[in-house]
Design an enzyme around this catalytic site. Structure first.
Site, PDB file in Angstrom:
ATOM      1  CG  ASN A 278     -53.430  38.708  43.853  1.00  0.00           C
ATOM      2  OD1 ASN A 278     -52.276  39.011  43.609  1.00  0.00           O
ATOM      3  ND2 ASN A 278     -53.731  37.515  44.295  1.00  0.00           N
ATOM      4  CB  THR A 279     -54.079  40.451  38.669  1.00  0.00           C
ATOM      5  OG1 THR A 279     -54.792  39.283  39.086  1.00  0.00           O
ATOM      6  CG2 THR A 279     -53.306  40.132  37.413  1.00  0.00           C
TER       7      THR A 279
ATOM      8  CE  LYS B  69     -62.429  36.866  46.995  1.00  0.00           C
ATOM      9  NZ  LYS B  69     -61.363  37.179  46.033  1.00  0.00           N
TER      10      LYS B  69
ATOM     11  CB  ALA C 145     -62.576  40.780  40.889  1.00  0.00           C
ATOM     12  N   GLY C 146     -61.100  43.098  39.270  1.00  0.00           N
ATOM     13  CA  GLY C 146     -61.226  43.984  38.120  1.00  0.00           C
ATOM     14  C   GLY C 146     -60.366  45.229  38.173  1.00  0.00           C
TER      15      GLY C 146
ATOM     16  N   GLY D 195     -58.773  39.598  37.311  1.00  0.00           N
ATOM     17  CA  GLY D 195     -57.544  39.684  36.523  1.00  0.00           C
ATOM     18  C   GLY D 195     -57.660  40.495  35.247  1.00  0.00           C
TER      19      GLY D 195
END
Lengths: 325, 254
Positions: free
Chosen positions: B203-204, B93, B181-182, B154
């Site tokens: 992830n976050t 990635k 992301a986001g 994040g």
């Protein structure tokens, strides 16, 4: 009378020795490193007794067992009961809301109240004040414990423990790894700085999207800045990034920290089990007490009580791994 | 679901491995999410994270190492080589950060790094913006997957520019597209799948939730719902009500 041999004179070993002696047992201590010093990761700790704050990112036993710590330590070393103040930069205020939702035991404070608590913090509109928390000086605590033990006639051997000891209690942290396969090291980095221009009187936490950064007063204008948490087992040096993050946190609290002298750089590995909670295990003739992770001073009293319960009364506290005994 | 470089993903969730309260909770989150791919950062642990990397291998899912924290082509290429050795995979990635506050990708360096790595035999998953021309350039550089952002890393803001993401789906109908992301909420993940995206990487939102394992499960269910909805061919939104019962017999008053 049984003599218990404590192996390792870091915070875990000394706390276990202290608890056993308090219950009338006879102990001796082995540590080839000699007196408490920079060779042990307890030397580099923050010394915050902050179970309510830690609960934000830790499991329930940390909150409950950590609450034993303040009184336990107060009987043995100087404990400052001045609470903890948590603040965030304006861009990270959502993190402060989240922190508040996931913790208890605080009151919300505004600019005026923050200024009353800590006159040198005037850049923050909102904070959380955990009034029941406390802190200690870890180095002083280790030295106080070892002096008290010596006063009680405990013998300190500046040597490796002989093999095949009966009644051994292994508190060597990451050095016990060959016998505790699921133990790992989590890298932590910290700085000690001197800045007489700023007076802070209690631990301050600055919320940060990745690591909880904190600053703990050590007296005479000296502060400990901590601490990173990195899943790495290289303890040879601090990275520039970590140093930047730590110093930026201090600078964000009060720009006068920009003039601070950097006195010490600490890097070491915290011993941790997969759930980041401490364990007591009996393997053969040896009791292992380990895995304090970032909660050395917070959970050492509970760990010591658990070891004493097992060693003296064969009572199994929740930290004891039943399937290994 | 479209295959990524010839590998069919077991399901459309790619889950990150950073920021969990403990490895035990990370493992539980993977179990409860059913995620088929784990992303893992190499740079921060820089060679000494063997214990942690072994834990990631022990999750028994496909591993997608990333170049998180890299700011230049050179750093990213070096990190990719290290990843290939550590995890024995051609997948990478590719993340090339261009801005400290927004962590948005530097798309110019991204295209260059994608070319270098593709020529070297890597199978590149580029973390990019929703810009169509950048997407084209990445494909021309050798990428067979695109991973546009929903919002900054994040931030948990969901899909910031639905119009652009729809356009991207329409522009690259045959390419596996992953929202990277986001994502903050399961509804964001469902939204991405409803737009026809092939997978979601997050992830976050899971790792920093109060109960990561429960949030992992919520994401799994939302992604499944979103994908089913897309396949079911949803109705179009209308401005006025469309009665679902007959109106015969109702008086005409105007």
């Amino acid at each position: 009378m049984t003599v218990w041999s404590i192996i390792g004179a870091g915070v875990a070993g000394l706390a276990v020795a202290s608890e056993l002696v308090a219950r009338g047992a006879k102990v001796q201590v082995f540590d080839p490193g000699g007196a408490p010093g920079p060779h042990g990761c307890s030397w580099w700790a923050g010394g915050m007794l902050a179970p309510w704050c830690e609960y934000e990112n830790a499991e329930e036993p940390v909150l409950r067992l950590g609450q034993l710590a303040i009184d336990w330590w107060a009987k043995r070393t100087q404990v400052h009961r001045r609470g903890t103040l948590v603040v965030a930069n304006s861009r990270d205020l959502p993190d402060l809301c989240c922190f508040a939702r996931r913790t208890e035991g605080f009151s919300e404070v505004d600019t005026g109240e923050i200024a009353k608590l800590e006159p040198y913090l005037h850049r923050f509109g909102k904070g959380l004040y955990f009034d029941a928390e406390a802190y200690l000086n870890p180095r002083r605590a280790l030295l106080d414990l070892s002096h008290q033990l010596q006063d009680h006639g405990v013998e300190f051997h500046h040597a490796r423990a002989p093999t095949g000891l009966d009644n051994a209690i292994d508190c060597r942290g990451l050095h016990a790894r060959e016998n505790l396969q699921d133990l790992r090291g989590v890298k932590g980095e910290m700085l000690v700085i001197r800045c007489p221009d700023v007076t802070l009187t209690r631990p301050i936490r600055l919320l940060h999207p990745r690591v909880p950064l904190y600053i703990v007063p050590r007296g005479d204008g000296v502060y400990m800045l901590g601490a990173t948490m990195i899943e790495s087992e290289d303890s040879s040096r601090i990275t520039a990034r970590s140093m930047l993050e730590l110093l930026s946190a201090a600078y964000a609290l009060n720009p006068a920290f920009g003039e601070a002298e950097v006195l010490e750089i600490g890097v070491d590995l915290r011993p941790a089990f997969p759930d980041n909670l401490p364990r007591i295990r009996r393997l053969g003739p040896t009791i292992y007490a380990n895995g304090l992770y970032r909660h050395g001073y917070l959970l050492a009293p509970a760990l010591a009580k658990g070891v004493a319960d097992l060693a003296l009364d064969n009572k199994h506290s929740e930290m004891v791994d039943e399937d290994c005994t | 679901m479209k295959a990524c470089y010839g590998t069919s993903l077991p399901n459309p969730l790619m889950l990150g491995t950073a920021q969990y309260p403990s490895p035990a909770i990370l493992e539980q989150a993977f179990r409860d999410s059913g995620a088929g791919v784990a992303t893992v950062s190499l740079r921060r642990e820089a060679g000494a994270g063997q214990t942690f990397w072994q834990m990631v291998r022990d999750l028994s899912v496909l591993v997608l190492p990333n170049t998180a924290g890299c700011h230049t082509v050179k750093e990213a290429v070096t990190t990719a080589h290290m990843a290939r050795e550590v995890f024995d995979t051609k997948w990478i990635k590719l993340e090339l950060i261009g801005h400290t506050d927004s962590l948005q990708p530097d798309v110019f360096q991204l295209v260059e790094a994608a070319r270098v790595l593709s020529e070297d035999g890597f199978e590149v998953f580029p973390y990019t913006t929703d810009d169509l021309i950048v997407g084209e350039r990445l494909l021309a550089a050798g990428c067979e997957v695109l991973m546009p952002w929903g919002a900054p890393i994040g931030s948990g803001r969901g899909l910031n520019n639905e119009y652009a993401l729809r356009a991207m789906r329409a522009e690259f109908p045959e390419i596996p597209l992953v929202i990277d992301a986001g994502i903050g909420l399961p509804s964001h993940a469902a939204h991405a799948m409803e737009l026809g995206y092939d997978a979601v990487l997050l992830n976050t939102a899971v790792a920093r939730a109060g109960d990561p394992a429960a949030m992992a499960k919520a994401m799994k269910l939302a992604i499944e719902a979103g994908r089913l909805a897309y396949q079911a061919d949803p109705i179009e939104a209308r401005d006025m009500a469309e009665p679902s019962t007959p109106v015969i017999g109702k008086a005409f008053l105007s």
